[in-house]
Design an enzyme around this catalytic site. Sequence first.
Site, PDB file in Angstrom:
ATOM      1  CG  HIS A   1      -2.299  -0.852   0.822  1.00 14.88           C
ATOM      2  ND1 HIS A   1      -2.328  -2.203   0.571  1.00 14.88           N
ATOM      3  CD2 HIS A   1      -3.106  -0.046   0.224  1.00 14.88           C
ATOM      4  CE1 HIS A   1      -3.305  -2.077   0.902  1.00 14.88           C
ATOM      5  NE2 HIS A   1      -4.420  -0.821   0.102  1.00 14.88           N
TER       6      HIS A   1
ATOM      7  CE  LYS B   1      -7.554 -10.656  11.165  1.00 15.82           C
ATOM      8  NZ  LYS B   1      -6.948  -9.513  12.157  1.00 15.82           N
TER       9      LYS B   1
END
Lengths: 279, 169
Positions: free
Chosen positions: B36, B98
Amino acid sequence: MRTVDTKEIEACVYRLALEAGRNLSPSCLNALTEARDRETGSAARFALDTVLQNAEVAKRETMPVCQDTGMACVFLSIGQEVHLTGKSLSEAIHEGVRRAYSDGCFRKSICDPLTRVNTADNTPAAIHTQIVPGDKVELSFLPKGFGSENMSRLFMLTPAAGRKGIIDSVVSAVKEAGSKPCPPVYIGVGIGGSFDTVALLAKRALLREIGTRHPRKDVASIEEELLTKINALGIGAQGFHGDTAALGVSCEIAPTHIAGLPVAVNVQCHCVRVAKEVL
Amino acid sequence: MKRLTLPLSKETIASLHAGDSVLLSGEIYTARDCAHKRIVAGLDCLPFPLENEIIYYAGPCPAPEGKACGSCGPTTSARMNSFAPTLLDHGLGGMIGKGEMSEEVIKALVRNQKVYFAAIGGAGAIYGNAVEQSTCVAYPDLLSEAVYRLRIKDFPLIVAIDSYGKTVY
């Protein structure tokens, strides 16, 4: 005096790492099954069904239960009558970890904290050694995932905070962690000692089977109250809201300084993977 | 349980509500912390097209012989809170991970009419077996943190944050 070649320790670490990475501890499987059976939330029940099914798949296909095969935490209790021969103890442990993580197709998750460059073989392990009476070597292997490790906390309370301060700190840490550490969690709590030793107490608490109680009644009562209060938070499996936020709470204690009350909370996800062997 | 195939149409996205369980199939890209950082630093020269693609916050285990992928469950999404709004504003089609995400991420999902799915953390073997093909497409030096294009079949997921800003948490 008993002589143990560190080759035996290397082979033992290799066996334990593979066993732990592929299998949930029996007490974890029991606790997850009980949680599933009593769960009333539908999404939380779906999550618990999925993790139980996953444990079967991992065992059957000898796959890692979770892709986070963790930092290798190795605990050794070495009898003072044991004479270790061969390569250095730490090199033997690291070689066992290296081979297991390669042969088991486990993820290598250890990197330099600043450059973030991966060591590519999951070493170094976190090694904790204590010298004990006798001529045995006891090994415990705990692959520690970091989704939950990141949610762990350390509190330097004052003596006045007492039992209530301990309970409030642990519950607040679990509440703040919420859905992030893969609940239902297993909580290891260290009480007492010093800044450094209290964290190790909390981690050692995770080596205990889920559901066991501390032999001291006052400590056991803290464990029970914490479990009730944490489950009352309603976090549920995966944070989907439900009846079980924690599978268990284990506390370990040690004497501390008259001025302090250190409390450490080590959060473990629902994949409790501990393997032990005595040589 | 709804069966969905990627890419998701606007109508499909609008029909999804927090708490729905779905089985997702199609192509997705893995990316976690280090990937990222690089993606956001180089938005003008992306290693893969973001437009309408799904990022899976995951770093799989190596594939054993005979399998396309090793264990491959989700990682904690909250660590990607600071990256997700930028990527959604640059066309990202949604995420799988999650755990809860921040208010800023929820706003970005609503603004761009996208969804965030939760996979079940700790169910790595099930998700690994649902990967039919895995190809490293960027940053191979990051090893398990590299970007992999995965072809997935019937990933069991829960709609965690829908395009209306409702969450399951």
